[in-house]
Design a protein around this motif. Structure first.
Motif, mmCIF file in Angstrom:
data_model
loop_
_atom_site.group_PDB
_atom_site.id
_atom_site.type_symbol
_atom_site.label_atom_id
_atom_site.label_comp_id
_atom_site.label_asym_id
_atom_site.label_seq_id
_atom_site.Cartn_x
_atom_site.Cartn_y
_atom_site.Cartn_z
ATOM 1 N N ASP A 273 14.089 -6.501 0.868
ATOM 2 C CA ASP A 273 15.094 -5.500 0.472
ATOM 3 C C ASP A 273 14.582 -4.585 -0.642
ATOM 4 O O ASP A 273 14.728 -3.369 -0.572
ATOM 5 C CB ASP A 273 16.383 -6.186 -0.020
ATOM 6 C CG ASP A 273 17.167 -6.817 1.120
ATOM 7 O OD1 ASP A 273 16.824 -6.545 2.290
ATOM 8 O OD2 ASP A 273 18.104 -7.594 0.849
ATOM 9 N N VAL A 274 13.970 -5.186 -1.682
ATOM 10 C CA VAL A 274 13.555 -4.347 -2.820
ATOM 11 C C VAL A 274 12.361 -3.457 -2.437
ATOM 12 O O VAL A 274 12.258 -2.325 -2.916
ATOM 13 C CB VAL A 274 13.252 -5.167 -4.105
ATOM 14 C CG1 VAL A 274 14.514 -5.877 -4.608
ATOM 15 C CG2 VAL A 274 12.117 -6.150 -3.908
ATOM 16 N N LEU A 275 11.486 -3.975 -1.573
ATOM 17 C CA LEU A 275 10.352 -3.148 -1.122
ATOM 18 C C LEU A 275 10.880 -1.962 -0.310
ATOM 19 O O LEU A 275 10.433 -0.832 -0.468
ATOM 20 C CB LEU A 275 9.382 -3.982 -0.277
ATOM 21 C CG LEU A 275 8.442 -4.910 -1.050
ATOM 22 C CD1 LEU A 275 7.818 -5.944 -0.118
ATOM 23 C CD2 LEU A 275 7.333 -4.111 -1.753
ATOM 24 N N MET A 276 11.860 -2.234 0.548
ATOM 25 C CA MET A 276 12.409 -1.157 1.391
ATOM 26 C C MET A 276 13.132 -0.118 0.548
ATOM 27 O O MET A 276 13.043 1.074 0.796
ATOM 28 C CB MET A 276 13.320 -1.754 2.468
ATOM 29 C CG MET A 276 12.482 -2.424 3.544
ATOM 30 S SD MET A 276 13.408 -3.087 4.901
ATOM 31 C CE MET A 276 14.078 -1.638 5.637
ATOM 32 N N ALA B 155 0.842 -1.206 0.000
ATOM 33 C CA ALA B 155 0.000 0.000 0.000
ATOM 34 C C ALA B 155 0.872 1.249 0.000
ATOM 35 O O ALA B 155 0.582 2.227 -0.708
ATOM 36 C CB ALA B 155 -0.914 -0.009 1.220
ATOM 37 N N ALA B 156 1.958 1.222 0.774
ATOM 38 C CA ALA B 156 2.838 2.391 0.874
ATOM 39 C C ALA B 156 3.469 2.704 -0.483
ATOM 40 O O ALA B 156 3.476 3.857 -0.928
ATOM 41 C CB ALA B 156 3.925 2.130 1.915
ATOM 42 N N LEU C 185 3.265 7.778 5.700
ATOM 43 C CA LEU C 185 3.978 7.438 6.935
ATOM 44 C C LEU C 185 3.512 6.043 7.374
ATOM 45 O O LEU C 185 2.316 5.781 7.438
ATOM 46 C CB LEU C 185 3.638 8.455 8.043
ATOM 47 C CG LEU C 185 4.081 8.084 9.461
ATOM 48 C CD1 LEU C 185 5.609 8.118 9.597
ATOM 49 C CD2 LEU C 185 3.447 9.020 10.498
ATOM 50 N N ILE C 186 4.489 5.152 7.652
ATOM 51 C CA ILE C 186 4.134 3.828 8.201
ATOM 52 C C ILE C 186 4.453 3.831 9.693
ATOM 53 O O ILE C 186 5.548 4.231 10.105
ATOM 54 C CB ILE C 186 4.941 2.683 7.523
ATOM 55 C CG1 ILE C 186 4.633 2.597 6.016
ATOM 56 C CG2 ILE C 186 4.666 1.343 8.201
ATOM 57 C CD1 ILE C 186 5.347 1.439 5.311
ATOM 58 N N LEU C 187 3.502 3.371 10.497
ATOM 59 C CA LEU C 187 3.749 3.185 11.928
ATOM 60 C C LEU C 187 3.808 1.682 12.198
ATOM 61 O O LEU C 187 2.849 0.960 11.891
ATOM 62 C CB LEU C 187 2.628 3.821 12.757
ATOM 63 C CG LEU C 187 2.415 5.330 12.558
ATOM 64 C CD1 LEU C 187 1.232 5.805 13.390
ATOM 65 C CD2 LEU C 187 3.673 6.117 12.904
ATOM 66 N N GLU C 188 4.914 1.210 12.718
ATOM 67 C CA GLU C 188 5.110 -0.234 12.933
ATOM 68 C C GLU C 188 5.516 -0.450 14.381
ATOM 69 O O GLU C 188 6.439 0.196 14.876
ATOM 70 C CB GLU C 188 6.186 -0.751 11.961
ATOM 71 C CG GLU C 188 6.739 -2.135 12.269
ATOM 72 C CD GLU C 188 5.690 -3.234 12.354
ATOM 73 O OE1 GLU C 188 4.933 -3.395 11.389
ATOM 74 O OE2 GLU C 188 5.624 -3.926 13.401
ATOM 75 N N LYS C 189 4.843 -1.391 15.047
ATOM 76 C CA LYS C 189 5.113 -1.568 16.480
ATOM 77 C C LYS C 189 6.408 -2.345 16.759
ATOM 78 O O LYS C 189 6.990 -2.216 17.832
ATOM 79 C CB LYS C 189 3.926 -2.246 17.169
ATOM 80 C CG LYS C 189 3.717 -3.689 16.820
ATOM 81 C CD LYS C 189 2.580 -4.258 17.642
ATOM 82 C CE LYS C 189 2.199 -5.642 17.198
ATOM 83 N NZ LYS C 189 3.296 -6.623 17.207
ATOM 84 N N VAL D 167 8.883 7.310 1.517
ATOM 85 C CA VAL D 167 7.923 6.804 2.518
ATOM 86 C C VAL D 167 8.644 6.842 3.867
ATOM 87 O O VAL D 167 9.758 6.332 3.989
ATOM 88 C CB VAL D 167 7.494 5.345 2.188
ATOM 89 C CG1 VAL D 167 6.686 4.745 3.328
ATOM 90 C CG2 VAL D 167 6.709 5.304 0.881
ATOM 91 N N ARG D 168 8.038 7.472 4.853
ATOM 92 C CA ARG D 168 8.672 7.530 6.180
ATOM 93 C C ARG D 168 8.193 6.350 7.026
ATOM 94 O O ARG D 168 7.024 5.966 6.937
ATOM 95 C CB ARG D 168 8.339 8.862 6.864
ATOM 96 C CG ARG D 168 9.097 10.035 6.236
ATOM 97 C CD ARG D 168 8.421 11.352 6.497
ATOM 98 N NE ARG D 168 7.078 11.362 5.959
ATOM 99 C CZ ARG D 168 6.009 11.771 6.646
ATOM 100 N NH1 ARG D 168 6.117 12.193 7.883
ATOM 101 N NH2 ARG D 168 4.816 11.742 6.091
#
Ligand SMILES: Cc1cc2nc3c(=O)[nH]c(=O)nc-3n(C[C@H](O)[C@H](O)[C@H](O)COP(=O)(O)OP(=O)(O)OC[C@H]3O[C@@H](n4cnc5c(N)ncnc54)[C@H](O)[C@@H]3O)c2cc1C
Length: 417
Positions: free
Chosen positions: A114-117, A19-20, A31-35, A125-126
């Motif tokens: 890796d490629v997604l990041m 989605a990002a 912005l992605i928030l990940e716990k 994308v933050r």
């Protein structure tokens, strides 16, 4: 302190990352928030570290949930070619293995992450890790998010990508259901799927570690629900292995009197099994019964099967085995019934059955009909697939649809003001 954001994605798993990328490609600030400490933790564990990233035949018949039509209409929007092109564009050359399973050519789940990041970084994308979303409130023009750091974030759009309960060692918990409930969603009771089956049998310890190529049928209240062939693994708690994981979902469903029946020689006729057993037990009458079956069955299985057939002293000469006992043994080899007591827990399950009712979303955009501006993606929905790449396929499809629509609706709102 309050901050203002455009699109906030809650959860940096497979669906959140897809989605990002898509939302950012459509020009939206994301912005992605990940716990967890890092994003994509579960993705690294998929396909035994190889990542079975999709399937060449992602048909709705491989999916389960209370509203199959809704699932089908989501799947139809993103053809398999689009998913393969999405990954090719990122750098993932794919290969197709048995039953249409698709893997990265590198055989490494880490290369998919890796490629997604890299792409998210390229698109600005933050990502904020170790940030758990505690609550979501709908406001007049968007949402108010509260995190574990007591930060308050105003978001115009939210994509809820928190996953289900399966795979707790990789960060899965049930916090997403609470967030969805608070904005008015109905949660269909989650239960583990793609999971090992627990049995009630007394002989389990004796068979621990035995692997056998057979066919397992799941029977509920006397009706055969599904059959799967392949390597079955006997364990201290019950049974595992690829065919059993496919049946695991049925063991968690409501209902009583559940059994698994294993055919130990699925490619043999009953006559062929009868002939083999009679030859072994009657041609050499002095040979001990357990030895007469050695070479056909796994050694650990022989005492269990002979005792289940009513034989008390398994080292007595074969001639002492009665016709009734032989017929019982043949029956067990054809259809060995075992009583099911349940499944292993969330820790072991690969996917969650149940979740947010898919009736409560618009399938062409993944937007919530309870809270407009909120998009729902991935495993948090009441949609789960069989083993074979179907669950990641669902995560990519729903992520891409939601990313695109959240970004489009944001830019439309901007144009209006
Ligand atoms: C061991 C294992 C192997 C698997 N192998 C395969 C396979 O090969 N092929 C396949 O198709 N499927 C496989 N699956 C299933 C597949 O991984 C999932 O269906 C898929 O990852 C679901 O994607 P998701 O984005 O919905 O959820 P997830 O990938 O679980 O991501 C959800 C993310 O949200 C975060 N999060 C949760 N709550 C909050 C919160 N309140 N605030 C902030 N962040 C939050 C979590 O930490 C997590 O990072 C496997 C699953 C497991 C456990």
């Amino acid at each position: 302190m309050d901050r203002k954001e455009s699109i906030v994605i809650v959860g940096g798993g497979a669906s959140g990352m897809a989605a990002a990328v898509e939302a950012a490609r459509y020009g939206a600030p994301v912005l992605i928030l990940e716990k967890e400490k890092r994003i994509g933790k579960k993705l690294l564990a998929t396909g035994n570290g190889r990542c079975n990233l999709t399937n060449m035949d992602p048909d709705q018949r491989y999916y389960h949930g209370q509203n199959k039509n809704r699932i089908e209409s989501v799947l139809k929007q993103v053809p398999i070619e689009e998913i393969l092109a999405f990954f090719k564009d990122l750098g993932i050359t794919h290969k197709v293995e048995e039953a249409g399973k698709v893997y990265p050519y590198s055989d490494q789940a880490s290369s998919v992450l890796d490629v997604l990041m890299y792409e998210m970084d390229r698109l600005n994308v933050r990502i904020e890790t170790e940030t758990k979303v505690m609550s979501i409130q709908q406001k007049k023009s968007g949402f108010l998010i509260t995190t574990n750091h007591r930060n308050r974030i105003e978001a115009k759009k939210i994509i809820l990508a928190t996953g289900g309960k399966a795979g707790s060692p990789f960060g899965a918990d049930d916090s997403g259901y609470g967030l969805a409930k608070n904005v008015g969603h109905t949660i269909i009771k989650p239960f583990p799927a793609i999971v090992q089956i627990k049995l009630q049998e007394k002989w389990l310890k004796a068979l621990n570690g035995v692997k056998w190529q057979g066919e397992a049928a799941f029977i509920a209240d006397g009706e055969v629900k599904r059959k799967e062939k392949g390597e079955i693994l006997f364990t201290e708690y019950g049974i595992s292995g690829p065919p059993i994981l496919q049946l695991g979902r049925l063991a968690g469903e409501e209902g009583i009197n559940k059994k698994v029946a294993i055919a130990l020689f699925p490619d043999w006729t009953k006559e062929a099994i009868q002939a083999e057993i009679y030859t072994r037990l009657r041609n050499c009458p002095v040979k001990p019964m357990d030895l007469a079956l050695t070479g056909l069955l796994h050694k650990k299985m022989i005492p269990v099967l002979l005792k289940s057939a009513g034989v008390e002293k398994i080292a007595r000469p074969s001639s002492e085995m009665t016709e009734m006992q032989i017929n019982h043994l043949i029956q067990l080899l054809c259809n060995w019934e075992m009583n099911v007591s349940g499944t292993l827990s969330w820790q072991h399950a690969q996917v969650t059955a149940g979740g947010i009712d898919t009736n409560e979303l618009c399938s062409s955009s993944m937007e919530s009909s309870m809270a407009p501006g909120l998009y729902l993606v991935g495993e948090i929905m009441d949609a789960d697939g069989d083993c074979g790449g179907y669950n990641l396929h669902w995560a990519w499809c729903t992520g891409l649809i939601a990313g695109k629509h959240a970004a489009a609706s944001l830019s439309m709102e901007k144009r209006q003001f």
